[in-house]
Design a protein around this motif. Sequence first.
Motif, mmCIF file in Angstrom:
data_model
loop_
_atom_site.group_PDB
_atom_site.id
_atom_site.type_symbol
_atom_site.label_atom_id
_atom_site.label_comp_id
_atom_site.label_asym_id
_atom_site.label_seq_id
_atom_site.Cartn_x
_atom_site.Cartn_y
_atom_site.Cartn_z
ATOM 1 N N LYS A 44 -22.000 12.432 -6.655
ATOM 2 C CA LYS A 44 -20.816 12.471 -7.509
ATOM 3 C C LYS A 44 -20.513 11.083 -8.102
ATOM 4 O O LYS A 44 -20.133 10.969 -9.258
ATOM 5 N N SER A 45 -20.691 10.054 -7.296
ATOM 6 C CA SER A 45 -20.420 8.711 -7.805
ATOM 7 C C SER A 45 -21.459 8.287 -8.835
ATOM 8 O O SER A 45 -21.152 7.545 -9.769
ATOM 9 N N ARG A 67 -20.569 9.649 -12.386
ATOM 10 C CA ARG A 67 -19.469 8.961 -13.066
ATOM 11 C C ARG A 67 -19.939 7.715 -13.774
ATOM 12 O O ARG A 67 -19.294 7.236 -14.695
#
Length: 113
Positions: A108-109, A112
């Motif tokens: 998820k990081s 981004r």
Amino acid sequence: MLKYYCRNCFEIFSESMSELGKENWCIMEMVIRHYNQLTMCIEIVSNMSDCFYPNRVVEQQFVKIHQQYFSLCSNEEDLLDAPAGVVLVATLLPILLIPFIVYIVVWKSSLRD
């Protein structure tokens, strides 16, 4: 004075327990109602005597009650070991979830950025 008035509560409890029979003293379902009545009786007597509840005198009396009626009770049958499969799953599941959660956080990081 509190000891004197509590004696009535203990006598009522003792009568109830003798009617219940010694063989049933360790069966919580059969004893709990009598025990709760004893507790409420002593709490009422303590309040009427302007004493805090619980207090040292009451605690000593409850210790005597437990020694007299419940000292031979054992909870060994209630504390049976869990089956090996349950222990294994309960141990491995959190351990296996940690890498998966770390992977999701890293993934998820990276999305981004």
